[in-house]
Design a protein around this motif. Structure first.
Motif, PDB file in Angstrom:
ATOM      1  N   ILE A  14       0.858  -1.181   0.000  1.00  0.00           N
ATOM      2  CA  ILE A  14       0.000   0.000   0.000  1.00  0.00           C
ATOM      3  C   ILE A  14       0.893   1.228   0.000  1.00  0.00           C
ATOM      4  O   ILE A  14       1.607   1.496   0.964  1.00  0.00           O
ATOM      5  CB  ILE A  14      -0.937   0.014   1.225  1.00  0.00           C
ATOM      6  CG1 ILE A  14      -1.774  -1.264   1.265  1.00  0.00           C
ATOM      7  CG2 ILE A  14      -1.849   1.239   1.186  1.00  0.00           C
ATOM      8  CD1 ILE A  14      -2.699  -1.353   2.469  1.00  0.00           C
ATOM      9  N   GLY A  15       0.869   1.955  -1.098  1.00  0.00           N
ATOM     10  CA  GLY A  15       1.740   3.110  -1.289  1.00  0.00           C
ATOM     11  C   GLY A  15       2.868   2.751  -2.239  1.00  0.00           C
ATOM     12  O   GLY A  15       3.653   1.843  -1.959  1.00  0.00           O
ATOM     13  N   PHE A  16       2.946   3.448  -3.384  1.00  0.00           N
ATOM     14  CA  PHE A  16       3.974   3.141  -4.380  1.00  0.00           C
ATOM     15  C   PHE A  16       4.885   4.352  -4.577  1.00  0.00           C
ATOM     16  O   PHE A  16       5.208   4.724  -5.688  1.00  0.00           O
ATOM     17  CB  PHE A  16       3.335   2.715  -5.701  1.00  0.00           C
ATOM     18  CG  PHE A  16       4.269   1.974  -6.630  1.00  0.00           C
ATOM     19  CD1 PHE A  16       4.669   0.686  -6.342  1.00  0.00           C
ATOM     20  CD2 PHE A  16       4.747   2.569  -7.785  1.00  0.00           C
ATOM     21  CE1 PHE A  16       5.527  -0.005  -7.185  1.00  0.00           C
ATOM     22  CE2 PHE A  16       5.600   1.891  -8.650  1.00  0.00           C
ATOM     23  CZ  PHE A  16       5.992   0.605  -8.351  1.00  0.00           C
ATOM     24  N   GLY A  17       5.272   4.961  -3.457  1.00  0.00           N
ATOM     25  CA  GLY A  17       6.291   6.002  -3.511  1.00  0.00           C
ATOM     26  C   GLY A  17       7.669   5.365  -3.567  1.00  0.00           C
ATOM     27  O   GLY A  17       7.833   4.215  -3.983  1.00  0.00           O
ATOM     28  N   LYS A  18       8.685   6.112  -3.116  1.00  0.00           N
ATOM     29  CA  LYS A  18      10.047   5.605  -3.215  1.00  0.00           C
ATOM     30  C   LYS A  18      10.257   4.369  -2.346  1.00  0.00           C
ATOM     31  O   LYS A  18      10.914   3.410  -2.767  1.00  0.00           O
ATOM     32  CB  LYS A  18      11.027   6.719  -2.841  1.00  0.00           C
ATOM     33  CG  LYS A  18      11.113   7.812  -3.896  1.00  0.00           C
ATOM     34  CD  LYS A  18      12.129   8.871  -3.559  1.00  0.00           C
ATOM     35  CE  LYS A  18      11.674   9.779  -2.454  1.00  0.00           C
ATOM     36  NZ  LYS A  18      12.607  10.917  -2.235  1.00  0.00           N
ATOM     37  N   LEU A  19       9.693   4.360  -1.148  1.00  0.00           N
ATOM     38  CA  LEU A  19       9.822   3.188  -0.281  1.00  0.00           C
ATOM     39  C   LEU A  19       8.979   2.029  -0.781  1.00  0.00           C
ATOM     40  O   LEU A  19       9.443   0.888  -0.872  1.00  0.00           O
ATOM     41  CB  LEU A  19       9.416   3.548   1.145  1.00  0.00           C
ATOM     42  CG  LEU A  19      10.404   4.375   1.966  1.00  0.00           C
ATOM     43  CD1 LEU A  19       9.804   4.701   3.331  1.00  0.00           C
ATOM     44  CD2 LEU A  19      11.716   3.647   2.135  1.00  0.00           C
ATOM     45  N   GLY A  20       7.717   2.306  -1.107  1.00  0.00           N
ATOM     46  CA  GLY A  20       6.818   1.260  -1.560  1.00  0.00           C
ATOM     47  C   GLY A  20       7.296   0.578  -2.827  1.00  0.00           C
ATOM     48  O   GLY A  20       7.208  -0.653  -2.957  1.00  0.00           O
ATOM     49  N   SER A  21       7.817   1.373  -3.763  1.00  0.00           N
ATOM     50  CA  SER A  21       8.299   0.784  -5.017  1.00  0.00           C
ATOM     51  C   SER A  21       9.534  -0.081  -4.777  1.00  0.00           C
ATOM     52  O   SER A  21       9.707  -1.131  -5.409  1.00  0.00           O
ATOM     53  CB  SER A  21       8.601   1.882  -6.039  1.00  0.00           C
ATOM     54  OG  SER A  21       9.594   2.775  -5.570  1.00  0.00           O
ATOM     55  N   SER A  22      10.394   0.343  -3.847  1.00  0.00           N
ATOM     56  CA  SER A  22      11.561  -0.473  -3.513  1.00  0.00           C
ATOM     57  C   SER A  22      11.135  -1.798  -2.894  1.00  0.00           C
ATOM     58  O   SER A  22      11.666  -2.868  -3.243  1.00  0.00           O
ATOM     59  CB  SER A  22      12.458   0.297  -2.535  1.00  0.00           C
ATOM     60  OG  SER A  22      13.520  -0.520  -2.076  1.00  0.00           O
ATOM     61  N   ILE A  23      10.167  -1.739  -1.986  1.00  0.00           N
ATOM     62  CA  ILE A  23       9.643  -2.957  -1.353  1.00  0.00           C
ATOM     63  C   ILE A  23       9.047  -3.888  -2.405  1.00  0.00           C
ATOM     64  O   ILE A  23       9.313  -5.096  -2.413  1.00  0.00           O
ATOM     65  CB  ILE A  23       8.591  -2.588  -0.303  1.00  0.00           C
ATOM     66  CG1 ILE A  23       9.258  -1.911   0.892  1.00  0.00           C
ATOM     67  CG2 ILE A  23       7.805  -3.819   0.147  1.00  0.00           C
ATOM     68  CD1 ILE A  23       8.283  -1.273   1.855  1.00  0.00           C
ATOM     69  N   ALA A  24       8.234  -3.323  -3.293  1.00  0.00           N
ATOM     70  CA  ALA A  24       7.572  -4.138  -4.314  1.00  0.00           C
ATOM     71  C   ALA A  24       8.591  -4.818  -5.228  1.00  0.00           C
ATOM     72  O   ALA A  24       8.446  -5.995  -5.571  1.00  0.00           O
ATOM     73  CB  ALA A  24       6.612  -3.268  -5.126  1.00  0.00           C
ATOM     74  N   ARG A  25       9.633  -4.097  -5.613  1.00  0.00           N
ATOM     75  CA  ARG A  25      10.638  -4.662  -6.509  1.00  0.00           C
ATOM     76  C   ARG A  25      11.390  -5.815  -5.858  1.00  0.00           C
ATOM     77  O   ARG A  25      11.646  -6.841  -6.493  1.00  0.00           O
ATOM     78  CB  ARG A  25      11.615  -3.569  -6.972  1.00  0.00           C
ATOM     79  CG  ARG A  25      11.027  -2.614  -7.993  1.00  0.00           C
ATOM     80  CD  ARG A  25      12.114  -1.834  -8.713  1.00  0.00           C
ATOM     81  NE  ARG A  25      12.813  -0.915  -7.822  1.00  0.00           N
ATOM     82  CZ  ARG A  25      12.447   0.332  -7.591  1.00  0.00           C
ATOM     83  NH1 ARG A  25      11.359   0.807  -8.191  1.00  0.00           N
ATOM     84  NH2 ARG A  25      13.145   1.110  -6.794  1.00  0.00           N
ATOM     85  N   LEU A  26      11.760  -5.658  -4.578  1.00  0.00           N
ATOM     86  CA  LEU A  26      12.504  -6.732  -3.933  1.00  0.00           C
ATOM     87  C   LEU A  26      11.615  -7.949  -3.697  1.00  0.00           C
ATOM     88  O   LEU A  26      12.055  -9.098  -3.871  1.00  0.00           O
ATOM     89  CB  LEU A  26      13.093  -6.251  -2.601  1.00  0.00           C
ATOM     90  CG  LEU A  26      13.946  -7.303  -1.869  1.00  0.00           C
ATOM     91  CD1 LEU A  26      15.064  -7.830  -2.767  1.00  0.00           C
ATOM     92  CD2 LEU A  26      14.522  -6.741  -0.582  1.00  0.00           C
ATOM     93  N   LEU A  27      10.365  -7.729  -3.299  1.00  0.00           N
ATOM     94  CA  LEU A  27       9.455  -8.864  -3.132  1.00  0.00           C
ATOM     95  C   LEU A  27       9.307  -9.629  -4.442  1.00  0.00           C
ATOM     96  O   LEU A  27       9.309 -10.859  -4.471  1.00  0.00           O
ATOM     97  CB  LEU A  27       8.092  -8.378  -2.640  1.00  0.00           C
ATOM     98  CG  LEU A  27       8.000  -7.920  -1.182  1.00  0.00           C
ATOM     99  CD1 LEU A  27       6.635  -7.299  -0.910  1.00  0.00           C
ATOM    100  CD2 LEU A  27       8.254  -9.083  -0.224  1.00  0.00           C
ATOM    101  N   HIS A  28       9.162  -8.875  -5.539  1.00  0.00           N
ATOM    102  CA  HIS A  28       9.034  -9.508  -6.862  1.00  0.00           C
ATOM    103  C   HIS A  28      10.290 -10.308  -7.190  1.00  0.00           C
ATOM    104  O   HIS A  28      10.215 -11.430  -7.718  1.00  0.00           O
ATOM    105  CB  HIS A  28       8.784  -8.448  -7.923  1.00  0.00           C
ATOM    106  CG  HIS A  28       8.707  -8.994  -9.316  1.00  0.00           C
ATOM    107  ND1 HIS A  28       7.617  -9.718  -9.773  1.00  0.00           N
ATOM    108  CD2 HIS A  28       9.592  -8.941 -10.346  1.00  0.00           C
ATOM    109  CE1 HIS A  28       7.823 -10.075 -11.026  1.00  0.00           C
ATOM    110  NE2 HIS A  28       9.010  -9.619 -11.399  1.00  0.00           N
ATOM    111  N   ALA A  29      11.462  -9.732  -6.877  1.00  0.00           N
ATOM    112  CA  ALA A  29      12.727 -10.416  -7.156  1.00  0.00           C
ATOM    113  C   ALA A  29      12.844 -11.702  -6.338  1.00  0.00           C
ATOM    114  O   ALA A  29      13.536 -12.642  -6.752  1.00  0.00           O
ATOM    115  CB  ALA A  29      13.903  -9.495  -6.847  1.00  0.00           C
TER     116      ALA A  29
END
Length: 263
Positions: free
Chosen positions: A83-98
């Motif tokens: 929830i939230g796709f700012g700088k922190l959220g996008s970093s979290i999403a990318r690592l989870l995807h990886a």
């Protein structure tokens, strides 16, 4: 200081030079004020903060996974909602995807939703359905991500973690009183009522601080810009309102940092 800045400036009239703000949550609070009584220099959205934000997002995932593993659970096979796709959220999403995790993103900003979609993430069209389907919810808005009524929509056994303080991200006070709170391992609380339960990590506060939240020498970029903001305030030529550090000062900071750390 945002909730009390008017009172502080009134009490110490003529003695407050201003505020240097480092957090996105604080930036939003000052920006929403109808009239600021003093200058506020914000570094929260500086490009020099991007490396720190990226690494903080990575450390949030590390700490979340460590806490889950302490209960014998793993990330894989557990759909995640960021929830939230700012700088922190996008970093979290990318690592989870990886890490092979199925990631869905929700953000109130349609621009950020298009960014998430363009980067290959599923974007929630129905927030309630996304909450119900997620086994892990990571809150990274800097505002209230989950209100009291949202918790009952969580899937049984879901984990909830945040990147900031619980009072900012979670409306825990609005959670129905029928939920019993039981410690379930270090820094994990089980919330349970008849037929429903979920786990809250670190009391709803930033999980990465449990493991140091270190971002290495990149923190010096932010600290240097904070000092530049203090210098700007000390000159006394800024009027009340929101301000930023000059781009030329940021370039000097980055160049000095590179000369030292990129040998």
């Amino acid at each position: 200081f945002a909730p009390t800045i008017d009172a502080v400036c009134e009490r110490f009239s003529g003695r407050i030079l201003g505020v240097v703000e480092d957090t996105e949550n604080g930036h939003k609070r000052y920006a929403c004020a109808e009239k600021l009584p003093c200058p506020v220099v914000s570094v929260a959205r500086s490009p020099l903060k991007d490396p720190e934000d990226f690494l903080v997002g990575q450390s949030v995932v590390f700490s979340t996974e460590a806490l889950m593993r302490s209960r014998g659970d793993i990330l894989h096979g557990r759909p995640a909602l960021v929830i939230g796709f700012g700088k922190l959220g996008s970093s979290i999403a990318r690592l989870l995807h990886a890490k092979g995790v199925q990631v869905t993103v929700h953000d109130v900003d349609p621009v950020r939703r298009t960014q998430a979609l363009s980067q290959g993430f599923t974007v929630a069209r129905d927030r309630d359905a996304a909450l119900h389907g997620a086994g892990l919810i990571l809150c990274a808005t800097g505002a209230v991500s989950l209100r009291g009524e949202d918790f009952s929509a969580l899937r049984n056994g879901a984990y909830v973690a945040t990147v900031t303080s619980s009072e900012d991200e979670l409306d825990l006070a609005g959670l129905p009183d029928v939920y019993q709170r039981t410690p379930n391992g270090d820094h994990i609380t089980r919330y349970q009522t008849t037929g429903h339960y979920f786990y809250l990590l670190n009391g709803g506060n930033a999980v990465n601080f449990l493991h140091g939240a270190s971002v290495g020498p990149f923190i010096y970029l932010v600290q240097a810009e904070i000092l530049a903001g203090v210098r700007n305030l000390a000159r006394g030529d800024l009027g009340p309102g929101m301000h930023e550090v000059d781009a030329a000062d940021r370039a000097t900071i980055a160049g000095t940092w590179l000369n030292y750390f990129n040998r």
